[in-house]
Design a protein around this motif. Sequence first.
Motif, PDB file in Angstrom:
ATOM      1  N   ARG A  34      28.478  -3.080 -80.129  1.00  0.00           N
ATOM      2  CA  ARG A  34      29.480  -1.611 -81.088  1.00  0.00           C
ATOM      3  C   ARG A  34      28.534  -0.289 -80.486  1.00  0.00           C
ATOM      4  O   ARG A  34      29.553   0.475 -79.913  1.00  0.00           O
ATOM      5  N   ASN A  35      27.136  -0.482 -79.827  1.00  0.00           N
ATOM      6  CA  ASN A  35      27.283   0.735 -79.407  1.00  0.00           C
ATOM      7  C   ASN A  35      28.378   0.471 -77.694  1.00  0.00           C
ATOM      8  O   ASN A  35      27.698   1.353 -77.786  1.00  0.00           O
ATOM      9  N   THR A  36      28.271  -0.320 -76.996  1.00  0.00           N
ATOM     10  CA  THR A  36      28.826  -0.526 -75.600  1.00  0.00           C
ATOM     11  C   THR A  36      30.221   0.131 -76.694  1.00  0.00           C
ATOM     12  O   THR A  36      30.347   0.916 -75.761  1.00  0.00           O
ATOM     13  N   MET A  37      30.590   0.441 -77.002  1.00  0.00           N
ATOM     14  CA  MET A  37      32.145   0.344 -77.610  1.00  0.00           C
ATOM     15  C   MET A  37      32.267   2.061 -77.248  1.00  0.00           C
ATOM     16  O   MET A  37      33.530   2.415 -77.067  1.00  0.00           O
ATOM     17  N   TRP A  38      31.570   2.541 -77.922  1.00  0.00           N
ATOM     18  CA  TRP A  38      31.789   3.644 -78.825  1.00  0.00           C
ATOM     19  C   TRP A  38      31.196   4.896 -77.853  1.00  0.00           C
ATOM     20  O   TRP A  38      30.646   5.717 -78.178  1.00  0.00           O
ATOM     21  N   ALA A  39      29.898   4.218 -76.876  1.00  0.00           N
ATOM     22  CA  ALA A  39      29.803   4.865 -75.835  1.00  0.00           C
ATOM     23  C   ALA A  39      30.546   6.083 -74.734  1.00  0.00           C
ATOM     24  O   ALA A  39      31.733   5.871 -74.665  1.00  0.00           O
ATOM     25  N   PRO A  40      30.004   7.363 -74.684  1.00  0.00           N
ATOM     26  CA  PRO A  40      31.326   8.327 -74.070  1.00  0.00           C
ATOM     27  C   PRO A  40      32.061   7.905 -72.752  1.00  0.00           C
ATOM     28  O   PRO A  40      30.796   7.064 -72.215  1.00  0.00           O
ATOM     29  N   ARG A  41      33.275   7.454 -73.187  1.00  0.00           N
ATOM     30  CA  ARG A  41      33.781   7.276 -71.686  1.00  0.00           C
ATOM     31  C   ARG A  41      35.754   7.697 -71.525  1.00  0.00           C
ATOM     32  O   ARG A  41      35.458   9.032 -72.000  1.00  0.00           O
ATOM     33  N   CYS A  42      36.399   6.512 -70.898  1.00  0.00           N
ATOM     34  CA  CYS A  42      37.660   6.726 -70.464  1.00  0.00           C
ATOM     35  C   CYS A  42      38.972   6.816 -71.976  1.00  0.00           C
ATOM     36  O   CYS A  42      38.327   6.237 -72.162  1.00  0.00           O
ATOM     37  N   GLY A  43      39.705   7.480 -71.904  1.00  0.00           N
ATOM     38  CA  GLY A  43      40.902   7.250 -72.554  1.00  0.00           C
ATOM     39  C   GLY A  43      41.934   6.245 -72.855  1.00  0.00           C
ATOM     40  O   GLY A  43      42.733   6.151 -73.580  1.00  0.00           O
TER      41      GLY A  43
END
Length: 559
Positions: A103-112
Amino acid sequence: MMDCLQHIVVLCVIGLSWARTISKQNQIGDVTTESAGIMSTTQLPLHLQEKEYKYLETNGYLSPSVHIEDPPEILEQEVGTAIIKFQQFYKIPPSGHMDNTTRNTMWAPRCGFPDIVRFDNDNNELVSGTTNHRRKRYNAPGGFYKWSNHKLTYSILNYPRRGNHKDWEVRTVIKRAFEVWSEVTTLTFRETKPEEADIRIGFYSGRHSLDKDHPIFDGPDGDLAHAFSPNAGWGKVDGDVHFDNDEVFTMETGNNAGYSFFQIAAHEIGHALGLDHSDDPGALMWPHYHYIHNFRLPKDDLLGIQHLYGKNANNKNGPSIFTVQSPCTKVFDTVVSIGGVLYLFKGSRYWEVWDGKLLSANEGKLIRDNWFKLPSRIDAVYQRKDGKTLFFKGNKYWVYYSKYPVSGYPKRVKELGLPNAIDAAVPIGSRKTFFFKKTMVWRFDERKQKIDQGFPRPIRDVFKGLPHRIRMGFTHYDGHSYFLKGAKYWKMTTRLKTVANAKGEPNEFGMDFFGCPSRKSMKNGILKLENPDNLDIDDEEDELLDDHVEYTHDADLYD
């Protein structure tokens, strides 16, 4: 790896990716929960939340053929497989369950944009989560998403609304981000008008297209940016780069305190050139934001871009290290003299100069490490005769004694009778401080704590020989006052009350105060200037030099 390069397509925010197809796994859980919203009547397996289901769908981990109305046992198997694919991509032990690490990895700042690209039977790419928007996988028989022209142009359509960045700062960083790719390939880049540009760069918020399949920005700390591969079927936005206007970026190359605009821009330009996300966590094109110290283009990205466009025959040394910029290239926010030491402020950092030498490292020091709770991006600062230092930013000011804030502050600048966002504060004499904003100056009586009668007045009526507008100023231990604009300064003696340089030609601040090379030599390539013209883009009407110097003998100005 070259076989995987066939999957290069449009995507966004951080990574050169060769998307890999991962075989289905059968390890799944047996817990179901009820989700809210549009899926409120459907049970999602494996403790999955609705937004997590959409994430797996949008980023290509769930097949477009999977539907939440599928029989529970089929849905559970497909979701478990999707979670495993996500975990394998991000180097998480594949459990098939939504644990805290996942979950923490999934919601890290990233590309859309999606991490995994899917194709139909006709070799068309499917936009994840939809079935009606398709793009050709290739732009030519046997080719990739790439530009056929190697002499590309770009244009900046607008500028970020947050962060108080100067337009020229943004332009300089974007130019350097393009150089990451041009120095290792046959590509060249030139800035031009929007209607002529191959790559258009803009800052947007929320939904910013009528195309319902177009990605939507989600506010701060989510999707930072996205880009579109060339000839990818998105129409006018093919090759374009979009940044989330709700984010606050840092323009300083060596500053990892915020989101590095330089590294995000270089990543997005990689997408605009045809690169996909990488599953190498050390790559620039890794989907999640990560700061790379002493940036040099990683090997994974280098191999990908050179496979598309070839090597730069003139570059025998490979990618450059994009080091922290020397303070000699900077145009500072403000400066103050305290105890004979000059403190130079820029963004969230400061530098110390003493006796003609730079005491700080090139990257400077964090303001908050020396002045407790002081904000960044200070407008003006000066030290009073009582040893207290006043910092001004926007409509507030803070008072510090040494490194500690005085209680009761910040207060409103208007309480002093001053306008918001002043340019400079310069104490002259025993009890007068001059505040500057644009073309006007206010004289403040430190004993009476109010503005003197007859002020504000035009700067040139009070300080003959100064330009229309100055950006910084300080009174040094030698008793002289110095006024700065860009990288130039004017010197004034309080005894004569005149600008010291009779020719009216300003001197170079960095060269005279901390041993920088001349601006002329920097323009010739020794160092890259932040602002070669020494002017703010939005203030070009201001004169850098005056035609002649006049003198003032109005002794009352300083008494």
